[in-house]
Design a protein around this motif. Structure first.
Motif, mmCIF file in Angstrom:
data_model
loop_
_atom_site.group_PDB
_atom_site.id
_atom_site.type_symbol
_atom_site.label_atom_id
_atom_site.label_comp_id
_atom_site.label_asym_id
_atom_site.label_seq_id
_atom_site.Cartn_x
_atom_site.Cartn_y
_atom_site.Cartn_z
ATOM 1 N N PRO A 6 0.818 -1.225 0.000
ATOM 2 C CA PRO A 6 0.000 0.000 0.000
ATOM 3 C C PRO A 6 0.847 1.268 0.000
ATOM 4 O O PRO A 6 0.445 2.290 -0.555
ATOM 5 C CB PRO A 6 -0.832 -0.124 1.278
ATOM 6 N N LEU A 7 2.052 1.197 0.646
ATOM 7 C CA LEU A 7 2.903 2.380 0.656
ATOM 8 C C LEU A 7 3.370 2.720 -0.766
ATOM 9 O O LEU A 7 3.452 3.899 -1.125
ATOM 10 C CB LEU A 7 4.112 2.148 1.572
ATOM 11 N N THR A 8 3.649 1.691 -1.549
ATOM 12 C CA THR A 8 4.059 1.954 -2.931
ATOM 13 C C THR A 8 2.957 2.662 -3.703
ATOM 14 O O THR A 8 3.211 3.622 -4.461
ATOM 15 C CB THR A 8 4.418 0.633 -3.618
ATOM 16 N N THR A 9 1.708 2.228 -3.513
ATOM 17 C CA THR A 9 0.583 2.862 -4.196
ATOM 18 C C THR A 9 0.409 4.301 -3.740
ATOM 19 O O THR A 9 0.221 5.226 -4.562
ATOM 20 C CB THR A 9 -0.712 2.073 -3.919
ATOM 21 N N VAL A 10 0.509 4.507 -2.402
ATOM 22 C CA VAL A 10 0.367 5.867 -1.873
ATOM 23 C C VAL A 10 1.511 6.733 -2.363
ATOM 24 O O VAL A 10 1.316 7.918 -2.694
ATOM 25 C CB VAL A 10 0.324 5.824 -0.329
ATOM 26 N N ARG A 11 2.727 6.173 -2.445
ATOM 27 C CA ARG A 11 3.862 6.936 -2.922
ATOM 28 C C ARG A 11 3.669 7.370 -4.378
ATOM 29 O O ARG A 11 3.971 8.515 -4.734
ATOM 30 C CB ARG A 11 5.128 6.085 -2.793
ATOM 31 N N ALA A 14 0.808 7.931 -5.934
ATOM 32 C CA ALA A 14 -0.185 9.000 -5.953
ATOM 33 C C ALA A 14 0.403 10.292 -5.413
ATOM 34 O O ALA A 14 0.146 11.390 -5.941
ATOM 35 C CB ALA A 14 -1.410 8.580 -5.141
ATOM 36 N N ALA A 15 1.193 10.195 -4.339
ATOM 37 C CA ALA A 15 1.782 11.393 -3.748
ATOM 38 C C ALA A 15 2.780 12.037 -4.697
ATOM 39 O O ALA A 15 2.877 13.273 -4.766
ATOM 40 C CB ALA A 15 2.469 11.040 -2.432
ATOM 41 N N ASP A 16 3.539 11.222 -5.442
ATOM 42 C CA ASP A 16 4.486 11.781 -6.399
ATOM 43 C C ASP A 16 3.756 12.547 -7.519
ATOM 44 O O ASP A 16 4.211 13.621 -7.950
ATOM 45 C CB ASP A 16 5.330 10.667 -7.013
ATOM 46 N N LEU A 17 2.619 12.008 -7.979
ATOM 47 C CA LEU A 17 1.829 12.716 -9.005
ATOM 48 C C LEU A 17 1.331 14.037 -8.469
ATOM 49 O O LEU A 17 1.372 15.083 -9.165
ATOM 50 C CB LEU A 17 0.666 11.846 -9.465
ATOM 51 N N HIS A 42 2.646 15.749 -6.021
ATOM 52 C CA HIS A 42 3.774 16.631 -5.764
ATOM 53 C C HIS A 42 4.283 17.276 -7.057
ATOM 54 O O HIS A 42 4.689 18.442 -7.074
ATOM 55 C CB HIS A 42 4.903 15.844 -5.088
ATOM 56 N N GLU A 43 4.251 16.519 -8.176
ATOM 57 C CA GLU A 43 4.682 17.085 -9.450
ATOM 58 C C GLU A 43 3.721 18.163 -9.959
ATOM 59 O O GLU A 43 4.133 19.085 -10.670
ATOM 60 C CB GLU A 43 4.797 15.974 -10.491
ATOM 61 N N SER A 44 2.464 18.081 -9.557
ATOM 62 C CA SER A 44 1.446 19.047 -10.013
ATOM 63 C C SER A 44 1.130 20.072 -8.938
ATOM 64 O O SER A 44 0.082 20.739 -9.017
ATOM 65 C CB SER A 44 0.166 18.301 -10.420
ATOM 66 N N ARG A 45 1.973 20.215 -7.916
ATOM 67 C CA ARG A 45 1.642 21.087 -6.792
ATOM 68 C C ARG A 45 1.547 22.550 -7.188
ATOM 69 O O ARG A 45 0.861 23.338 -6.538
ATOM 70 C CB ARG A 45 2.676 20.921 -5.684
ATOM 71 N N ASP A 46 2.255 22.956 -8.289
ATOM 72 C CA ASP A 46 2.215 24.359 -8.696
ATOM 73 C C ASP A 46 0.824 24.755 -9.215
ATOM 74 O O ASP A 46 0.500 25.952 -9.288
ATOM 75 C CB ASP A 46 3.247 24.624 -9.780
ATOM 76 N N GLN A 47 0.016 23.786 -9.575
ATOM 77 C CA GLN A 47 -1.323 24.087 -10.094
ATOM 78 C C GLN A 47 -2.346 24.233 -8.967
ATOM 79 O O GLN A 47 -3.489 24.602 -9.227
ATOM 80 C CB GLN A 47 -1.775 22.962 -11.043
ATOM 81 N N ARG A 52 -1.163 23.157 -1.901
ATOM 82 C CA ARG A 52 0.239 22.916 -2.199
ATOM 83 C C ARG A 52 1.022 22.591 -0.923
ATOM 84 O O ARG A 52 1.863 21.706 -0.907
ATOM 85 C CB ARG A 52 0.832 24.144 -2.894
ATOM 86 N N ARG A 53 0.707 23.341 0.147
ATOM 87 C CA ARG A 53 1.372 23.056 1.420
ATOM 88 C C ARG A 53 1.012 21.661 1.930
ATOM 89 O O ARG A 53 1.866 20.931 2.446
ATOM 90 C CB ARG A 53 0.973 24.116 2.468
ATOM 91 N N SER A 54 -0.213 21.237 1.766
ATOM 92 C CA SER A 54 -0.641 19.908 2.192
ATOM 93 C C SER A 54 0.083 18.821 1.410
ATOM 94 O O SER A 54 0.484 17.786 1.966
ATOM 95 C CB SER A 54 -2.159 19.764 2.021
ATOM 96 N N VAL A 55 0.280 19.048 0.112
ATOM 97 C CA VAL A 55 0.985 18.064 -0.709
ATOM 98 C C VAL A 55 2.440 17.948 -0.259
ATOM 99 O O VAL A 55 3.005 16.846 -0.181
ATOM 100 C CB VAL A 55 0.894 18.449 -2.200
ATOM 101 N N GLU A 56 3.077 19.089 0.074
ATOM 102 C CA GLU A 56 4.460 19.042 0.536
ATOM 103 C C GLU A 56 4.570 18.311 1.874
ATOM 104 O O GLU A 56 5.507 17.530 2.101
ATOM 105 C CB GLU A 56 5.012 20.458 0.658
ATOM 106 N N LEU A 57 3.618 18.564 2.782
ATOM 107 C CA LEU A 57 3.621 17.848 4.055
ATOM 108 C C LEU A 57 3.416 16.356 3.845
ATOM 109 O O LEU A 57 4.059 15.527 4.520
ATOM 110 C CB LEU A 57 2.535 18.405 4.986
ATOM 111 N N LEU A 58 2.538 16.003 2.924
ATOM 112 C CA LEU A 58 2.311 14.590 2.625
ATOM 113 C C LEU A 58 3.592 13.932 2.117
ATOM 114 O O LEU A 58 3.934 12.816 2.501
ATOM 115 C CB LEU A 58 1.185 14.459 1.593
ATOM 116 N N GLN A 59 4.302 14.642 1.244
ATOM 117 C CA GLN A 59 5.549 14.093 0.699
ATOM 118 C C GLN A 59 6.591 13.887 1.808
ATOM 119 O O GLN A 59 7.263 12.849 1.869
ATOM 120 C CB GLN A 59 6.095 15.047 -0.369
#
Length: 545
Positions: free
Chosen positions: A296-301, A303-306, A308-313, A319-326
């Motif tokens: 499950p961590l691989t799956t969550v990772r 999704a989190a990477d996707l 994180h790559e789109s955080r500027d949008q 955006r802050r939540s995505v960075e904390l998640l990463q």
């Protein structure tokens, strides 16, 4: 090891081993102490008894000798005064001989200094030198008393003998001449009696000492044997033979001790087995959970990477939540990796991939990886690595150890400099990391390697540590056959020393670096380090190795 081997009696061991027997054996100390004390007591008692017997025998003989001497002195005086004054000098020898009793005493008659005569009469071959000068002085000074003293009686052509000398003066009424008469009583019989008594006391004393030693040995054996049995059983329990028990004989105190010992051993066996089962279940749980979480961590990772790559949008809050998640996913992956590594150590599945490396190169890589953290902390690093420090090690595991040690030193340095030292000798290579941060107490030196232990749980963490780093580092060091030591002092920082064998066939017997830092006796408050005698170079936040 032969658990049933009995200790040999000391008389069957080499004298060089007797001090070891004295230190280890209660029975030997008790028996030896009993023999020494009984010998001293018997010597004192024998001396007192011998003194009393000697005084009694000699005093009895002295009393009878004085009475005999007084009677013979009176008879000799009467004989001299009754003799013809004209022939008294010629008959003096006959008078002396008539007053002697052969075998009981001998008589010596000599003129006084005022008599004008030099004639000396003696009986039984006794020599006049047998009369002590002190006795002669006493007799010549007073003619009305009997004087006596103990002396050595000398005979012509015969061995001397102990004796009692009694003397007084005899006065010739018709001529006014005075003579000194000495009665010499031999004490040979009394000496033989005292010798018999002395031999009897010595023989009885030796027998009594031997009997006391035997009694002490038998008595202590009754107590020491169960204690030795308890020691052997305890050693077997410590070796993992939990089913061992003491034999119970009788109902006395030692038997009750054996019963209590057996109950304690049974309780310990139950607790150890319970703890072993709990530990086995815990290790299996950690291993199973760690492996099950990876999917499950691989799956969550992903999704989190996707995200994180789109955080500027995203809007700022998203955006802050995505960075904390990463960030938290990174920490979770580190924790999961540490748990998996711990499970490998617990299962005994960890293995080494050895290669010949220079530990200074590993230190350089670790410092390069911590460049950002050093710059943020404003931490200065000083290196004392003057010579190559090569060893056959698993570089991945050693790098993980040094990453934990150096990262902790920078994290807890409080902005003060840290010092990294390396050294080698014929068998070992060592790396030491010294910081001057908050430190820890001496009793916490072993606790720092416990799993999930933190010196200050309330302390804000900037590196996201899991609390497993030092425990994994310790296992990695042990896997190499090395050791990891810790020293700390509140306010004076911490000091960690990693010692590794240079070759896998080497058994460590020491370390080329000290167990304590050279500046351990003072609190470092300035931004400098004490030079320990090895050259080093200084690194600032922007310099490279």
């Amino acid at each position: 090891m032969d658990w049933h081997a009995q200790p040999q009696p000391f008389w069957r061991t080499h004298p060089a081993h007797w001090p070891d027997i004295w230190r280890r054996s209660i029975q030997a100390r008790i028996v030896t102490g009993t023999l020494l004390m009984s010998t001293v007591v018997l010597i004192l008692v024998g001396w007192v008894m011998m003194s009393q017997v000697t005084d009694g025998v000699l005093e009895s003989r002295r009393t009878s000798a004085q009475a005999e001497a007084a009677a013979q002195l009176t008879a000799l005086t009467n004989s001299i005064n009754a003799a013809d004054p004209a022939t008294i000098t010629q008959n003096l020898s006959q008078l002396v001989q008539s007053s002697n009793r052969a075998g009981l005493y001998d008589v010596v008659l000599m003129p006084t200094d005022t008599s004008g005569s030099t004639l000396i009469q003696q009986t039984g071959g006794v020599e006049s030198s047998s009369v002590p000068h002190e006795l002669q002085s006493s007799v010549s000074s007073d003619e009305s008393k009997l004087f006596d003293t103990y002396t050595e009686i000398n005979y012509d052509g015969q061995a001397s003998a102990p004796g009692l000398a009694i003397g007084s003066q005899v006065r010739v009424n018709s001529t006014g001449e005075r003579y000194e008469v000495y009665f010499l009583f031999p004490l040979t019989v009394q000496q033989e009696i005292l010798d018999v008594v002395q031999r009897a006391l010595l023989t009885a004393g030796l027998l009594l000492v031997v009997l006391l030693g035997a009694v002490a040995w038998l008595v202590t054996r009754q107590v020491v044997t169960p204690v030795r049995m308890a020691r052997r059983i305890a050693e077997r329990l410590a070796a993992g033979k939990l089913e061992e028990r003491m034999q119970v004989r009788g109902t006395d105190d030692l038997a009750r001790l054996a019963v209590s010992f057996n109950k304690m051993a049974s309780n310990l066996q139950q607790q150890i087995r319970r703890l072993e089962e709990l530990s086995r279940l815990q290790r299996r749980f950690v291993s199973d959970v760690s492996h099950e979480l990876r999917t499950p961590l691989t799956t969550v990772r992903m999704a989190a990477d996707l995200l994180h790559e789109s955080r500027d949008q995203f809007d700022p809050m998203s955006r802050r939540s995505v960075e904390l998640l990463q960030n938290e996913l990174n920490r979770f992956e580190e924790l999961l990796a540490d748990l998996l590594e711990i499970s490998r150590f617990d299962a005994g599945a960890a293995a080494l991939d050895l290669e010949d490396v220079d530990l200074r190169d590993i230190v350089a890589r670790v410092l390069e990886n911590h460049e950002t953290l050093r710059a943020r902390k404003g931490c200065e690093v000083e290196l004392a690595m003057p010579e190559p420090c090569r060893a056959q090690v698993d570089s991945r595991r050693i790098e993980r150890i040094l990453r934990n040690l150096i990262g902790n030193a920078i994290e807890h340095s409080e902005g003060r400099p840290i010092r990294i030292s390396t050294a080698t000798d014929e068998d070992a290579a060592a790396v030491a990391v010294r910081d001057h941060g908050i430190g820890f107490r001496a009793e916490e030196a072993e606790m720092v390697f416990s799993r999930f232990w933190r010196a200050d749980p309330a302390r804000a963490r900037t590196t996201g540590g899991t609390g497993l780093g030092l425990s994994i580092a310790l296992e990695d060091a042990r896997l190499h056959g090395g050791r990891l030591d810790a020293w700390g002092s509140p306010g004076d920082g911490a000091y960690f020393r990693l010692t590794l064998p240079r070759r896998p066939d080497v058994t460590l017997s020491g370390s080329p670096l000290p167990a304590r830092p050279a500046d351990a006796s003072r609190v470092v408050s300035e931004m400098s380090l004490v030079d320990v005698g090895a050259p080093y170079q200084k690194l600032t936040g922007g310099e490279e190795l």
